[in-house]
Write a protein that holds these residues in place. Structure first.
Motif, short mmCIF file in Angstrom:
data_model
loop_
_atom_site.label_atom_id
_atom_site.label_comp_id
_atom_site.label_asym_id
_atom_site.label_seq_id
_atom_site.Cartn_x
_atom_site.Cartn_y
_atom_site.Cartn_z
N ILE A 26 -6.75 -6.12 -19.57
CA ILE A 26 -6.36 -7.32 -20.31
C ILE A 26 -5.06 -6.99 -21.04
N PRO A 27 -3.90 -7.40 -20.49
CA PRO A 27 -2.64 -7.14 -21.18
C PRO A 27 -2.43 -8.12 -22.34
N ALA A 39 -10.29 -12.41 -32.81
CA ALA A 39 -11.40 -13.17 -32.23
C ALA A 39 -11.11 -13.53 -30.78
N TYR A 40 -9.89 -13.96 -30.50
CA TYR A 40 -9.53 -14.38 -29.14
C TYR A 40 -9.62 -13.22 -28.15
N VAL A 41 -8.98 -12.11 -28.48
CA VAL A 41 -8.97 -10.96 -27.56
C VAL A 41 -10.38 -10.39 -27.41
N ALA A 42 -11.14 -10.30 -28.49
CA ALA A 42 -12.52 -9.81 -28.41
C ALA A 42 -13.37 -10.73 -27.53
N GLN A 43 -13.27 -12.03 -27.73
CA GLN A 43 -14.05 -12.96 -26.92
C GLN A 43 -13.61 -12.95 -25.46
N PHE A 44 -12.32 -12.75 -25.23
CA PHE A 44 -11.77 -12.62 -23.88
C PHE A 44 -12.49 -11.45 -23.18
N GLY A 80 3.83 -3.57 -30.54
CA GLY A 80 3.41 -2.66 -31.60
C GLY A 80 2.49 -3.26 -32.65
N SER A 81 2.80 -4.44 -33.11
CA SER A 81 2.00 -5.03 -34.18
C SER A 81 0.60 -5.45 -33.73
N ASN A 82 0.37 -5.50 -32.46
CA ASN A 82 -0.96 -5.85 -31.95
C ASN A 82 -1.90 -4.65 -31.89
N ALA A 83 -1.39 -3.45 -32.10
CA ALA A 83 -2.17 -2.23 -31.87
C ALA A 83 -3.50 -2.21 -32.61
N SER A 84 -3.49 -2.43 -33.91
CA SER A 84 -4.74 -2.35 -34.66
C SER A 84 -5.69 -3.49 -34.28
N VAL A 85 -5.14 -4.65 -33.99
CA VAL A 85 -5.98 -5.78 -33.58
C VAL A 85 -6.63 -5.50 -32.23
N CYS A 86 -5.86 -4.97 -31.29
CA CYS A 86 -6.41 -4.64 -29.97
C CYS A 86 -7.49 -3.57 -30.08
N GLU A 87 -7.27 -2.59 -30.96
CA GLU A 87 -8.28 -1.55 -31.16
C GLU A 87 -9.57 -2.14 -31.72
N LEU A 88 -9.44 -3.01 -32.71
CA LEU A 88 -10.63 -3.65 -33.28
C LEU A 88 -11.32 -4.54 -32.25
#
Length: 128
Positions: free
Chosen positions: A26-27, A92-97, A116-124
């Motif tokens: 999921i890119p 929420a969107y990436v997790a539900q995806f 870069g700024s998505n890193a922590s969100v993607c990890e969570l």
């Protein structure tokens, strides 16, 4: 040549991919400035191309979804054209995806960050 784009498969082909224990990518990118010489979709083009090419070269062991095109980009909002979403919404969107992919039986799902700024969100999102 085997299909490598998740969204090019039919639902019976998805069922077969699950049975073959295929990895799903999921890119996640963004739309933001990259100086006056590059388009706003630079991060999206790069992360999606890397994921599609990885899946293409895998010989059927990897599938890639199209890019999630908008990310966390509040710090670039002074540049016209930048698009940003709230951190909680992106999480929420990436997790539900990813969860929706897992619900079909896929066990190996990789969230691939292209900004870069998505890193922590993607990890969570991956942890969820």
């Amino acid at each position: 040549m085997k299909k490598y784009r998740y969204d090019d498969l039919t639902w019976p082909e998805i069922k077969d991919a699950v049975a073959q224990d295929v990895v799903v990518l999921i890119p996640v990118g963004t739309i933001e400035d990259h100086g006056p010489h590059l388009p706003l979709n630079t991060d999206n083009v790069i992360v999606e191309a890397v994921c599609f090419e990885t899946a293409r070269r895998s010989g059927g062991t990897v599938l890639s979804l199209p890019v999630v095109p908008v990310g966390l980009d509040e710090h670039h909002m002074d540049f016209p054209g930048t698009v940003s979403v709230d951190m909680e919404l992106l999480l929420a969107y990436v997790a539900q995806f990813a969860i929706s992919i897992a619900r079909h039986g896929f066990k190996h799902i990789m969230i691939v960050n292209g900004h870069g700024s998505n890193a922590s969100v993607c990890e969570l999102a991956a942890r969820k």
